[in-house]
Design an enzyme around this catalytic site. Structure first.
Site, PDB file in Angstrom:
ATOM      1  N   ARG A 192      17.215 101.963  56.563  1.00 30.05           N
ATOM      2  CA  ARG A 192      16.990 103.965  56.484  1.00 30.05           C
ATOM      3  C   ARG A 192      17.761 104.376  55.178  1.00 30.05           C
ATOM      4  O   ARG A 192      17.457 105.341  54.916  1.00 30.05           O
ATOM      5  CB  ARG A 192      17.373 103.550  57.594  1.00 30.05           C
ATOM      6  CG  ARG A 192      16.107 103.336  58.488  1.00 30.05           C
ATOM      7  CD  ARG A 192      16.756 104.712  59.623  1.00 30.05           C
ATOM      8  NE  ARG A 192      17.400 105.880  60.019  1.00 30.05           N
ATOM      9  CZ  ARG A 192      17.923 106.506  60.911  1.00 30.05           C
ATOM     10  NH1 ARG A 192      18.308 106.238  62.050  1.00 30.05           N
ATOM     11  NH2 ARG A 192      17.756 108.072  60.046  1.00 30.05           N
ATOM     12  N   LYS A 193      17.915 103.320  54.392  1.00 24.86           N
ATOM     13  CA  LYS A 193      18.466 104.241  53.857  1.00 24.86           C
ATOM     14  C   LYS A 193      17.451 104.422  52.197  1.00 24.86           C
ATOM     15  O   LYS A 193      16.200 103.950  52.049  1.00 24.86           O
ATOM     16  CB  LYS A 193      19.842 103.217  52.574  1.00 24.86           C
ATOM     17  CG  LYS A 193      20.739 102.966  53.659  1.00 24.86           C
ATOM     18  CD  LYS A 193      21.598 104.598  53.778  1.00 24.86           C
ATOM     19  CE  LYS A 193      22.903 104.012  55.582  1.00 24.86           C
ATOM     20  NZ  LYS A 193      22.810 103.449  56.525  1.00 24.86           N
TER      21      LYS A 193
END
Length: 359
Positions: free
Chosen positions: A180-181
């Site tokens: 998700r980064k």
């Protein structure tokens, strides 16, 4: 379904990983070393030590400072609990404190109130990619060595404080490369530092306590980043500027679209700070059932989730006797909205319509 935050994977990423597999050199090779050099150059830090996860990055940073049993580390309660776990895994005691109600980051006055003779470090969190105010924290804690402010910048790669990129302005800063980064290596993380001695210690701690001469000089685990992960990270890093620009443009569209809604508030930043927008979270107003909104938006074809956790409300830390009203309010009302570079403007409009209907 409009997904929350799928990773941006293209053919260059696939080719980079495939090349490593074909090389048969899977650990402690040229890819991890190159990824560290390229990250350091992009951020403007002297050293980068790549590790197996963001949690490992924080744990090793604290251990490099000599933090262990009998020590206390001040941590904002509003964070993914891995931040707090990293402190406990060192044998130290996390002292959970409240956050500011507008920035959602650690409240310097709350940190100062929690300071004691056992305090050996403070672990501010750049929540959602919004940089915590390290200078204000340092002013509030004049008795704490600035070396002992360890920035949990897991979400803040690309964010800035007063024109300086996060991770270039702290003695120790830790990032995550979770899917998700802003960029991903699958699982992975890194510690940034300009301190030669700390960098050398970190490299030993990630590799079984082994020094450059090949001798085992400390008891430590295996926290290395694989060559496949590093190759993926290098391919992603080449596109990070484009990713960040696109994320900022999408957030601007969200803000314009939702600016007049009385039940939606956005995270605030000090002047001169630039958000990294790893996550776009909004605070829903009083009387809005956040969990019901998540369920209703899913019915409308939009994936959302809670914005963060109040760690002191989780069973593992509930006996800490913490009072943190802002953290408690925010963990109940923060909603993370879809945000990723390939999200379209039409999809942003669809998300906003679904949110308004759900509220």
């Amino acid at each position: 379904m409009i997904k929350l935050s799928p990773p941006e994977i293209d053919e260059t990423d696939l080719a980079a990983v495939r090349d490593v597999l074909n090389s048969r050199w899977l650990v402690k090779g040229p890819q991890a070393a190159a990824f560290e050099r390229e990250l350091a150059a992009w951020v403007g830090a002297k050293h980068v030590v790549a590790v197996s996860s963001g949690t490992a990055a924080i744990q090793l940073a604290l251990q490099a400072l000599g933090i262990g049993a009998g020590d206390e580390v001040i941590v904002p309660s509003l964070t993914y609990p891995a931040t707090v776990h990293a402190v406990a895994l060192c044998g130290a005691t996390p002292r959970l404190v409240d956050v500011d109600g507008e920035t959602w980051n650690i409240d310097p006055s709350a940190a100062a109130a929690a300071f004691s003779a056992r305090t050996k470090a403070v672990l501010p969190v750049d929540l959602c990619g919004a940089p915590a105010d390290l200078a204000a924290l340092s002013r509030a804690l004049p008795d704490l060595d600035n070396r002992a402010i360890v920035d949990d910048a897991a979400c803040a790669l690309g964010a800035e404080r007063d024109g300086v990129r996060c991770c270039a302005d702290a003695t120790l800063a830790c990032v995550s490369f979770h899917p998700r980064k802003v960029i991903t290596t699958g699982e992975g993380g890194a510690v940034f530092t300009d301190d030669d001695q700390l960098a050398a210690t970190l490299r030993r701690l990630r590799d079984h306590g082994r020094d450059t001469a090949g001798r085992f000089v400390a008891v430590a685990g295996n926290h290395r980043l694989s060559e496949m992960a590093a190759a993926l990270g290098r391919a992603q890093l080449r596109r990070i500027d484009r990713f960040l620009e696109r994320r900022a443009a999408l957030v601007a569209q969200y803000k314009l679209r939702l600016k007049d809604h009385s039940k939606i508030r956005f995270q605030q930043l000090p002047n001169g700070f630039v958000h990294g927008y790893q996550t776009l979270a909004v605070e829903l107003g009083a009387g809005v059932d956040r969990d019901a909104v998540i369920a209703r938006m899913r019915e409308h074809g939009v994936e959302t989730t809670l914005g963060s956790f109040a760690a002191h409300l989780e069973p593992v830390y509930r006996d800490a006797g913490v009072t943190a009203p802002h953290s408690e309010r925010l963990t109940a009302q923060l909603l993370a909205l879809p945000l990723y570079p390939s999200l379209t403007e039409t999809e942003v409009d669809t998300v906003c319509q679904a949110l308004e209907k759900a509220i």
